[in-house]
Design a protein around this motif. Structure first.
Motif, PDB file in Angstrom:
ATOM      1  N   ASP A   1      55.575  34.640  69.131  1.00 41.64           N
ATOM      2  CA  ASP A   1      56.868  35.315  69.145  1.00 41.64           C
ATOM      3  C   ASP A   1      57.109  35.869  70.548  1.00 41.64           C
ATOM      4  O   ASP A   1      56.392  36.761  71.008  1.00 41.64           O
ATOM      5  CB  ASP A   1      56.862  36.440  68.106  1.00 41.64           C
ATOM      6  CG  ASP A   1      58.213  37.135  67.959  1.00 41.64           C
ATOM      7  OD1 ASP A   1      59.106  36.900  68.798  1.00 41.64           O
ATOM      8  OD2 ASP A   1      58.371  37.909  66.986  1.00 41.64           O
ATOM      9  N   ALA A   2      58.137  35.350  71.238  1.00 35.82           N
ATOM     10  CA  ALA A   2      58.414  35.790  72.604  1.00 35.82           C
ATOM     11  C   ALA A   2      58.718  37.284  72.674  1.00 35.82           C
ATOM     12  O   ALA A   2      58.528  37.919  73.723  1.00 35.82           O
ATOM     13  CB  ALA A   2      59.579  34.997  73.182  1.00 35.82           C
ATOM     14  N   ALA A   3      59.167  37.862  71.554  1.00 30.59           N
ATOM     15  CA  ALA A   3      59.469  39.297  71.529  1.00 30.59           C
ATOM     16  C   ALA A   3      58.211  40.145  71.413  1.00 30.59           C
ATOM     17  O   ALA A   3      58.262  41.367  71.601  1.00 30.59           O
ATOM     18  CB  ALA A   3      60.416  39.608  70.370  1.00 30.59           C
ATOM     19  N   LEU A   4      57.071  39.516  71.100  1.00 28.24           N
ATOM     20  CA  LEU A   4      55.799  40.226  70.956  1.00 28.24           C
ATOM     21  C   LEU A   4      54.732  39.520  71.794  1.00 28.24           C
ATOM     22  O   LEU A   4      53.778  38.943  71.265  1.00 28.24           O
ATOM     23  CB  LEU A   4      55.371  40.260  69.484  1.00 28.24           C
ATOM     24  CG  LEU A   4      56.316  40.967  68.498  1.00 28.24           C
ATOM     25  CD1 LEU A   4      55.844  40.749  67.065  1.00 28.24           C
ATOM     26  CD2 LEU A   4      56.404  42.451  68.817  1.00 28.24           C
ATOM     27  N   PRO A   5      54.877  39.542  73.112  1.00 30.63           N
ATOM     28  CA  PRO A   5      53.968  38.752  73.959  1.00 30.63           C
ATOM     29  C   PRO A   5      52.507  39.161  73.836  1.00 30.63           C
ATOM     30  O   PRO A   5      51.616  38.350  74.068  1.00 30.63           O
ATOM     31  CB  PRO A   5      54.507  38.997  75.378  1.00 30.63           C
ATOM     32  CG  PRO A   5      55.275  40.279  75.281  1.00 30.63           C
ATOM     33  CD  PRO A   5      55.873  40.284  73.911  1.00 30.63           C
ATOM     34  N   GLU A   6      52.248  40.428  73.467  1.00 31.48           N
ATOM     35  CA  GLU A   6      50.859  40.876  73.355  1.00 31.48           C
ATOM     36  C   GLU A   6      50.125  40.205  72.200  1.00 31.48           C
ATOM     37  O   GLU A   6      48.893  40.241  72.138  1.00 31.48           O
ATOM     38  CB  GLU A   6      50.793  42.406  73.206  1.00 31.48           C
ATOM     39  CG  GLU A   6      51.526  42.958  72.003  1.00 31.48           C
ATOM     40  CD  GLU A   6      52.987  43.263  72.273  1.00 31.48           C
ATOM     41  OE1 GLU A   6      53.362  44.446  72.234  1.00 31.48           O
ATOM     42  OE2 GLU A   6      53.770  42.319  72.500  1.00 31.48           O
TER      43      GLU A   6
ATOM     44  N   HIS B   1      53.245  38.097  47.083  1.00 36.40           N
ATOM     45  CA  HIS B   1      53.435  37.420  45.794  1.00 36.40           C
ATOM     46  C   HIS B   1      54.285  38.246  44.835  1.00 36.40           C
ATOM     47  O   HIS B   1      54.973  37.697  43.960  1.00 36.40           O
ATOM     48  CB  HIS B   1      52.065  37.122  45.179  1.00 36.40           C
ATOM     49  CG  HIS B   1      52.079  36.073  44.112  1.00 36.40           C
ATOM     50  ND1 HIS B   1      51.090  35.949  43.173  1.00 36.40           N
ATOM     51  CD2 HIS B   1      52.958  35.077  43.843  1.00 36.40           C
ATOM     52  CE1 HIS B   1      51.352  34.932  42.371  1.00 36.40           C
ATOM     53  NE2 HIS B   1      52.480  34.392  42.757  1.00 36.40           N
ATOM     54  N   GLY B   2      54.256  39.550  45.021  1.00 36.08           N
ATOM     55  CA  GLY B   2      55.069  40.424  44.197  1.00 36.08           C
ATOM     56  C   GLY B   2      56.557  40.325  44.412  1.00 36.08           C
ATOM     57  O   GLY B   2      57.330  40.927  43.653  1.00 36.08           O
ATOM     58  N   GLY B   3      56.985  39.579  45.467  1.00 30.85           N
ATOM     59  CA  GLY B   3      58.405  39.287  45.571  1.00 30.85           C
ATOM     60  C   GLY B   3      59.104  39.754  46.812  1.00 30.85           C
ATOM     61  O   GLY B   3      60.344  39.815  46.836  1.00 30.85           O
ATOM     62  N   SER B   4      58.386  40.031  47.899  1.00 30.64           N
ATOM     63  CA  SER B   4      59.052  40.489  49.115  1.00 30.64           C
ATOM     64  C   SER B   4      58.512  39.754  50.346  1.00 30.64           C
ATOM     65  O   SER B   4      57.440  39.158  50.313  1.00 30.64           O
ATOM     66  CB  SER B   4      58.894  42.005  49.290  1.00 30.64           C
ATOM     67  OG  SER B   4      57.546  42.402  49.071  1.00 30.64           O
ATOM     68  N   VAL B   5      59.293  39.828  51.431  1.00 30.90           N
ATOM     69  CA  VAL B   5      58.966  39.163  52.690  1.00 30.90           C
ATOM     70  C   VAL B   5      59.018  40.197  53.799  1.00 30.90           C
ATOM     71  O   VAL B   5      59.932  41.029  53.847  1.00 30.90           O
ATOM     72  CB  VAL B   5      59.958  38.018  52.984  1.00 30.90           C
ATOM     73  CG1 VAL B   5      59.709  37.414  54.363  1.00 30.90           C
ATOM     74  CG2 VAL B   5      59.866  36.937  51.901  1.00 30.90           C
ATOM     75  N   TYR B   6      58.034  40.130  54.710  1.00 29.91           N
ATOM     76  CA  TYR B   6      57.915  41.091  55.802  1.00 29.91           C
ATOM     77  C   TYR B   6      57.819  40.345  57.131  1.00 29.91           C
ATOM     78  O   TYR B   6      57.286  39.241  57.195  1.00 29.91           O
ATOM     79  CB  TYR B   6      56.664  41.959  55.612  1.00 29.91           C
ATOM     80  CG  TYR B   6      56.672  42.772  54.352  1.00 29.91           C
ATOM     81  CD1 TYR B   6      57.021  44.117  54.377  1.00 29.91           C
ATOM     82  CD2 TYR B   6      56.362  42.189  53.118  1.00 29.91           C
ATOM     83  CE1 TYR B   6      57.048  44.868  53.206  1.00 29.91           C
ATOM     84  CE2 TYR B   6      56.391  42.934  51.939  1.00 29.91           C
ATOM     85  CZ  TYR B   6      56.727  44.273  51.997  1.00 29.91           C
ATOM     86  OH  TYR B   6      56.770  45.002  50.839  1.00 29.91           O
ATOM     87  N   ARG B   7      58.322  41.016  58.178  1.00 33.29           N
ATOM     88  CA  ARG B   7      58.240  40.455  59.540  1.00 33.29           C
ATOM     89  C   ARG B   7      57.353  41.341  60.402  1.00 33.29           C
ATOM     90  O   ARG B   7      57.418  42.567  60.329  1.00 33.29           O
ATOM     91  CB  ARG B   7      59.641  40.371  60.161  1.00 33.29           C
ATOM     92  CG  ARG B   7      59.615  39.880  61.604  1.00 33.29           C
ATOM     93  CD  ARG B   7      60.990  39.689  62.183  1.00 33.29           C
ATOM     94  NE  ARG B   7      60.900  39.312  63.617  1.00 33.29           N
ATOM     95  CZ  ARG B   7      61.916  38.875  64.350  1.00 33.29           C
ATOM     96  NH1 ARG B   7      63.111  38.744  63.798  1.00 33.29           N
ATOM     97  NH2 ARG B   7      61.733  38.561  65.616  1.00 33.29           N
ATOM     98  N   LEU B   8      56.514  40.691  61.219  1.00 29.66           N
ATOM     99  CA  LEU B   8      55.685  41.439  62.167  1.00 29.66           C
ATOM    100  C   LEU B   8      56.565  41.940  63.317  1.00 29.66           C
ATOM    101  O   LEU B   8      57.245  41.153  63.970  1.00 29.66           O
ATOM    102  CB  LEU B   8      54.579  40.513  62.716  1.00 29.66           C
ATOM    103  CG  LEU B   8      53.651  41.130  63.761  1.00 29.66           C
ATOM    104  CD1 LEU B   8      52.807  42.245  63.154  1.00 29.66           C
ATOM    105  CD2 LEU B   8      52.747  40.062  64.362  1.00 29.66           C
TER     106      LEU B   8
END
Length: 341
Positions: free
Chosen positions: A275-280, A334-341
């Protein structure tokens, strides 16, 4: 990890297309679209009429978009049909871009499943534009039929097929058993239940999360350019350890493993962050455990040694990871949600 969407039923995967859309896989046989941060009200695909998902490890298990999906509309699904056998099928998007045609199904391959567990399910197009398909050893426990080491079955394997040169598919000429000696679709073997694999989008390196029997969870690795025919050891070995056999010759040990403690019990293969927004985070392979909710980071240092550590304790049932068109890393609960780093 920031939540980006929720309300899904037994979410199992996330894939993206070049135009920025995200597609969330539900185990029961439904695919939803997230567009501009919003879950669209109608499903992209609903094939509950043919998907068996009554057992914990059955259902709609894998999704892969053709590299030219925006032009040809082709995408591929891996599901267990009624009766429990694995189906690899191609579908087509309809004239409406956010709806697919359930009636467009072209079945490429059907694989008999002797038990309801260890179906694998992951699918990805590799840097070579071939479709790779991960299948478990057929289930039960301890690989009772020896499928992991048998070259006469597709179970316990990573397959590699050419879906562009013929229908339903063609065997790439450099597949290791294309000339004979085993099923020609096989690219790698010795896998127990490969639950999610991915290619590094920058290097082309391959990472596989393989669920252990009861002691060791493992991450397998093949550098870009590797020849086919890799044997990852199951059921001679579980992780780096003997499993009822002293055979070691020709077997590839994992680059990482961790103990199945009950708290941590089932590896979920991940993705390499680009992810270019998280270069580290660049080059860090992120993977997790379904039971503990822990997320590990894995990197190879300048000396070629692998270093790993637990980075997050999410408390989630991590069923998959995914990558957006912009390189963003996603985690599926699996419980039904999506997360972004």
């Amino acid at each position: 990890w920031a939540e980006v969407a929720n309300g899904f039923a037994r979410a199992l995967g996330l894939e993206s297309t070049a135009d920025g859309r995200l597609f969330v896989l539900e185990q029961r046989g439904v695919i939803w679209v997230i567009q501009d941060g919003v879950v669209l009200p109608d499903p992209f695909l609903d094939i509950r009429d043919r998907v068996e998902s009554s057992a914990f490890e059955q259902g709609l298990l894998g999704l892969a978009f053709h590299p030219q999906f925006l032009a040809n509309g082709f995408f591929y699904a891996n599901y267990t049909r009624f009766g429990g056998d694995t189906v690899i099928a191609r579908f087509s998007a309809s004239a409406e871009p956010n709806r697919a045609d359930p009636g467009s199904e072209l079945i490429l391959l059907v694989v008999d499943q002797p038990f309801a567990n260890h179906n694998g399910g992951g699918m990805e197009f590799g840097p070579d534009s071939f479709l790779y398909v991960a299948l478990g050893d057929g289930g039960s426990a301890n690989d009772p039929f020896g499928n992991g080491q048998s070259l006469d079955t597709l179970l316990g394997k990573l397959l590699r097929i050419d879906v562009d040169s013929a229908e339903p598919y063609e065997i790439p000429a450099d597949n290791p058993f294309a000339p004979g000696g085993g099923r020609p679709e096989i690219w790698a073997y010795g896998l127990r239940n490969p639950w999610r694999f991915s290619f590094d989008s920058l290097t082309g390196d391959l990472y596989i999360g393989d669920v252990g029997q009861n002691r060791w969870e493992e991450i397998d690795f093949l550098p870009a350019g590797s020849l086919g025919g890799a044997n990852f050891g199951w059921n001679h070995r579980e992780g780096r350890h003997a499993f009822g056999s002293q055979v070691t010759e020709g077997l590839i040990d994992p680059v990482a493993e961790y103990a199945n403690t009950g708290f941590a019990c089932s590896v979920t293969g991940g993705v390499v962050a680009r992810d270019a927004a998280l270069p580290e985070w660049a080059g860090v392979y992120l993977f997790g455990d379904y039971c503990s909710g822990e997320v590990w980071g894995l990197v190879r240092d300048a000396a070629g040694q692998w270093q790993g550590a637990v980075l997050f304790n999410t408390g989630l049932s991590i069923s998959s990871f995914g990558v957006g068109a912009d390189g963003a890393v996603y985690l599926v609960h699996h419980g039904g949600s999506v997360y972004r780093l």
